[in-house]
Scaffold this motif. Sequence first.
Motif, PDB file in Angstrom:
ATOM      1  N   GLY A 180       0.815  -1.210   0.000  1.00  0.00           N
ATOM      2  CA  GLY A 180       0.000   0.000   0.000  1.00  0.00           C
ATOM      3  C   GLY A 180       0.847   1.258   0.000  1.00  0.00           C
ATOM      4  N   ARG A 181       1.952   1.231   0.754  1.00  0.00           N
ATOM      5  CA  ARG A 181       2.857   2.395   0.790  1.00  0.00           C
ATOM      6  C   ARG A 181       3.534   2.588  -0.558  1.00  0.00           C
ATOM      7  NH1 ARG A 181       3.541   0.210   5.744  1.00  0.00           N
ATOM      8  NH2 ARG A 181       5.475  -0.865   5.301  1.00  0.00           N
ATOM      9  N   ILE A 182       3.962   1.486  -1.178  1.00  0.00           N
ATOM     10  CA  ILE A 182       4.613   1.596  -2.487  1.00  0.00           C
ATOM     11  C   ILE A 182       3.640   2.197  -3.498  1.00  0.00           C
ATOM     12  CG2 ILE A 182       5.574   0.283  -4.429  1.00  0.00           C
ATOM     13  CD1 ILE A 182       6.754  -1.678  -2.315  1.00  0.00           C
ATOM     14  N   ALA A 183       2.406   1.705  -3.502  1.00  0.00           N
ATOM     15  CA  ALA A 183       1.399   2.222  -4.441  1.00  0.00           C
ATOM     16  C   ALA A 183       1.140   3.708  -4.189  1.00  0.00           C
ATOM     17  CB  ALA A 183       0.104   1.425  -4.326  1.00  0.00           C
ATOM     18  N   ALA A 184       0.969   4.084  -2.927  1.00  0.00           N
ATOM     19  CA  ALA A 184       0.682   5.483  -2.595  1.00  0.00           C
ATOM     20  C   ALA A 184       1.853   6.391  -2.980  1.00  0.00           C
ATOM     21  CB  ALA A 184       0.371   5.615  -1.109  1.00  0.00           C
ATOM     22  N   LEU A 185       3.066   5.965  -2.681  1.00  0.00           N
ATOM     23  CA  LEU A 185       4.248   6.775  -3.006  1.00  0.00           C
ATOM     24  C   LEU A 185       4.436   6.893  -4.514  1.00  0.00           C
ATOM     25  CD1 LEU A 185       6.599   5.368  -0.235  1.00  0.00           C
ATOM     26  CD2 LEU A 185       5.824   7.739  -0.409  1.00  0.00           C
ATOM     27  N   ARG A 186       4.181   5.802  -5.224  1.00  0.00           N
ATOM     28  CA  ARG A 186       4.299   5.834  -6.683  1.00  0.00           C
ATOM     29  C   ARG A 186       3.308   6.824  -7.274  1.00  0.00           C
ATOM     30  NH1 ARG A 186       1.162   3.755 -10.336  1.00  0.00           N
ATOM     31  NH2 ARG A 186       0.141   2.259  -8.964  1.00  0.00           N
ATOM     32  N   LYS A 187       2.072   6.785  -6.779  1.00  0.00           N
ATOM     33  CA  LYS A 187       1.037   7.693  -7.279  1.00  0.00           C
ATOM     34  C   LYS A 187       1.355   9.142  -6.929  1.00  0.00           C
ATOM     35  CE  LYS A 187      -2.444   4.082  -7.213  1.00  0.00           C
ATOM     36  NZ  LYS A 187      -3.571   3.501  -6.474  1.00  0.00           N
ATOM     37  N   GLU A 188       1.923   9.377  -5.726  1.00  0.00           N
ATOM     38  CA  GLU A 188       2.334  10.733  -5.334  1.00  0.00           C
ATOM     39  C   GLU A 188       3.352  11.304  -6.315  1.00  0.00           C
ATOM     40  OE1 GLU A 188       3.847  11.152  -1.350  1.00  0.00           O
ATOM     41  OE2 GLU A 188       2.036  10.261  -0.482  1.00  0.00           O
ATOM     42  N   LYS A 189       4.218  10.435  -6.813  1.00  0.00           N
ATOM     43  CA  LYS A 189       5.252  10.854  -7.771  1.00  0.00           C
ATOM     44  C   LYS A 189       4.711  10.925  -9.194  1.00  0.00           C
ATOM     45  CE  LYS A 189       8.895  11.040  -5.050  1.00  0.00           C
ATOM     46  NZ  LYS A 189       9.666  12.239  -4.828  1.00  0.00           N
ATOM     47  N   GLY A 190       3.440  10.545  -9.383  1.00  0.00           N
ATOM     48  CA  GLY A 190       2.837  10.583 -10.709  1.00  0.00           C
ATOM     49  C   GLY A 190       3.412   9.553 -11.667  1.00  0.00           C
ATOM     50  N   ARG A 250      17.186   1.395  -3.161  1.00  0.00           N
ATOM     51  CA  ARG A 250      16.925   2.098  -4.427  1.00  0.00           C
ATOM     52  C   ARG A 250      15.477   2.575  -4.489  1.00  0.00           C
ATOM     53  NH1 ARG A 250      17.529   5.473  -8.132  1.00  0.00           N
ATOM     54  NH2 ARG A 250      16.927   4.911 -10.234  1.00  0.00           N
ATOM     55  N   LEU A 251      14.550   1.740  -4.033  1.00  0.00           N
ATOM     56  CA  LEU A 251      13.142   2.097  -4.026  1.00  0.00           C
ATOM     57  C   LEU A 251      12.897   3.301  -3.112  1.00  0.00           C
ATOM     58  CD1 LEU A 251      10.407   1.155  -5.174  1.00  0.00           C
ATOM     59  CD2 LEU A 251      10.196  -0.369  -3.213  1.00  0.00           C
ATOM     60  N   ALA A 252      13.486   3.266  -1.926  1.00  0.00           N
ATOM     61  CA  ALA A 252      13.340   4.394  -0.998  1.00  0.00           C
ATOM     62  C   ALA A 252      13.943   5.663  -1.604  1.00  0.00           C
ATOM     63  CB  ALA A 252      14.010   4.057   0.337  1.00  0.00           C
ATOM     64  N   GLN A 253      15.089   5.530  -2.243  1.00  0.00           N
ATOM     65  CA  GLN A 253      15.745   6.683  -2.862  1.00  0.00           C
ATOM     66  C   GLN A 253      14.856   7.288  -3.954  1.00  0.00           C
ATOM     67  OE1 GLN A 253      19.300   5.734  -5.082  1.00  0.00           O
ATOM     68  NE2 GLN A 253      20.085   7.816  -4.932  1.00  0.00           N
ATOM     69  N   LEU A 254      14.236   6.457  -4.763  1.00  0.00           N
ATOM     70  CA  LEU A 254      13.344   6.956  -5.809  1.00  0.00           C
ATOM     71  C   LEU A 254      12.185   7.764  -5.230  1.00  0.00           C
ATOM     72  CD1 LEU A 254      13.050   3.961  -8.293  1.00  0.00           C
ATOM     73  CD2 LEU A 254      13.972   6.211  -8.792  1.00  0.00           C
ATOM     74  N   PHE A 255      11.706   7.342  -4.064  1.00  0.00           N
ATOM     75  CA  PHE A 255      10.582   8.029  -3.432  1.00  0.00           C
ATOM     76  C   PHE A 255      11.028   9.185  -2.540  1.00  0.00           C
ATOM     77  CE2 PHE A 255       8.277   3.760  -3.844  1.00  0.00           C
ATOM     78  CZ  PHE A 255       7.671   4.131  -5.028  1.00  0.00           C
ATOM     79  N   GLY A 256      12.338   9.334  -2.334  1.00  0.00           N
ATOM     80  CA  GLY A 256      12.851  10.428  -1.514  1.00  0.00           C
ATOM     81  C   GLY A 256      12.625  10.230  -0.028  1.00  0.00           C
ATOM     82  N   ILE A 257      12.640   8.969   0.412  1.00  0.00           N
ATOM     83  CA  ILE A 257      12.467   8.653   1.825  1.00  0.00           C
ATOM     84  C   ILE A 257      13.551   7.676   2.246  1.00  0.00           C
ATOM     85  CG2 ILE A 257       9.970   9.054   1.810  1.00  0.00           C
ATOM     86  CD1 ILE A 257       9.570   6.021   1.641  1.00  0.00           C
ATOM     87  N   THR A 258      13.617   7.389   3.534  1.00  0.00           N
ATOM     88  CA  THR A 258      14.575   6.399   4.018  1.00  0.00           C
ATOM     89  C   THR A 258      13.955   5.004   3.929  1.00  0.00           C
ATOM     90  OG1 THR A 258      13.821   6.440   6.319  1.00  0.00           O
ATOM     91  CG2 THR A 258      15.491   8.078   5.685  1.00  0.00           C
ATOM     92  N   VAL A 259      14.800   3.991   4.023  1.00  0.00           N
ATOM     93  CA  VAL A 259      14.311   2.607   4.024  1.00  0.00           C
ATOM     94  C   VAL A 259      13.414   2.395   5.243  1.00  0.00           C
ATOM     95  CG1 VAL A 259      14.968   0.171   4.166  1.00  0.00           C
ATOM     96  CG2 VAL A 259      16.270   1.720   2.709  1.00  0.00           C
ATOM     97  N   ASP A 260      13.776   2.978   6.391  1.00  0.00           N
ATOM     98  CA  ASP A 260      12.933   2.860   7.590  1.00  0.00           C
ATOM     99  C   ASP A 260      11.544   3.415   7.334  1.00  0.00           C
ATOM    100  OD1 ASP A 260      14.779   1.612   9.179  1.00  0.00           O
ATOM    101  OD2 ASP A 260      15.407   3.414  10.231  1.00  0.00           O
ATOM    102  N   GLU A 261      11.478   4.582   6.710  1.00  0.00           N
ATOM    103  CA  GLU A 261      10.176   5.185   6.417  1.00  0.00           C
ATOM    104  C   GLU A 261       9.379   4.309   5.455  1.00  0.00           C
ATOM    105  OE1 GLU A 261      11.445   9.864   7.040  1.00  0.00           O
ATOM    106  OE2 GLU A 261      11.690   8.922   5.082  1.00  0.00           O
ATOM    107  N   LEU A 262      10.048   3.723   4.487  1.00  0.00           N
ATOM    108  CA  LEU A 262       9.376   2.840   3.537  1.00  0.00           C
ATOM    109  C   LEU A 262       8.843   1.596   4.243  1.00  0.00           C
ATOM    110  CD1 LEU A 262       8.652   2.082   0.587  1.00  0.00           C
ATOM    111  CD2 LEU A 262      10.905   1.012   0.436  1.00  0.00           C
ATOM    112  N   MET A 317      13.418   0.583 -11.588  1.00  0.00           N
ATOM    113  CA  MET A 317      13.901  -0.408 -10.628  1.00  0.00           C
ATOM    114  C   MET A 317      14.557  -1.612 -11.307  1.00  0.00           C
ATOM    115  SD  MET A 317      13.401   0.766  -7.641  1.00  0.00           S
ATOM    116  CE  MET A 317      13.870  -0.720  -6.807  1.00  0.00           C
ATOM    117  N   GLY A 318      14.390  -1.736 -12.607  1.00  0.00           N
ATOM    118  CA  GLY A 318      14.973  -2.873 -13.316  1.00  0.00           C
ATOM    119  C   GLY A 318      14.202  -4.161 -13.115  1.00  0.00           C
ATOM    120  N   VAL A 319      12.880  -4.028 -12.920  1.00  0.00           N
ATOM    121  CA  VAL A 319      12.017  -5.190 -12.769  1.00  0.00           C
ATOM    122  C   VAL A 319      10.862  -5.048 -13.753  1.00  0.00           C
ATOM    123  CG1 VAL A 319      12.601  -5.521 -10.330  1.00  0.00           C
ATOM    124  CG2 VAL A 319      10.640  -4.095 -10.932  1.00  0.00           C
TER     125      VAL A 319
END
Length: 132
Positions: A8-18, A52-64, A28-30
Amino acid sequence: MTQQTLGGRIAALRKEKGMTQLELAQQMGVTDKAVSKWERDLACPDIQTLPRLAQLFGITVDELMQGAAPGQGQLPKEGPSLFPLACKAICLAMGVAVAVLSVLGQLDTRSGFCLLGIGLACGGMALLRRQP
């Protein structure tokens, strides 16, 4: 605060980034199917891809992983902790291992003391961690 799954977080963050699933997948190479599975909680990203995923979203791995919004830190530490239970389980396992291996004659003194030391340390941590 409602808990959100990693997908759910990945989907929400992806949508936030448009971004589309395909665009995220390419960065991500997948495959886009992999991203879809992440977002539906049918699979999790490989542990090596999380930074890498956290970096793309501009957050830390902990936040992700924990779902904390940037700047909010970690989720509140409410509810029961598994730490004391895990320590007690390790303590018990080490004691049983020493007893069984001693009876079977498969344990030297040095290894026995090492196993008992680990068990006692875990038992002590469980006692120290106990909430008043």
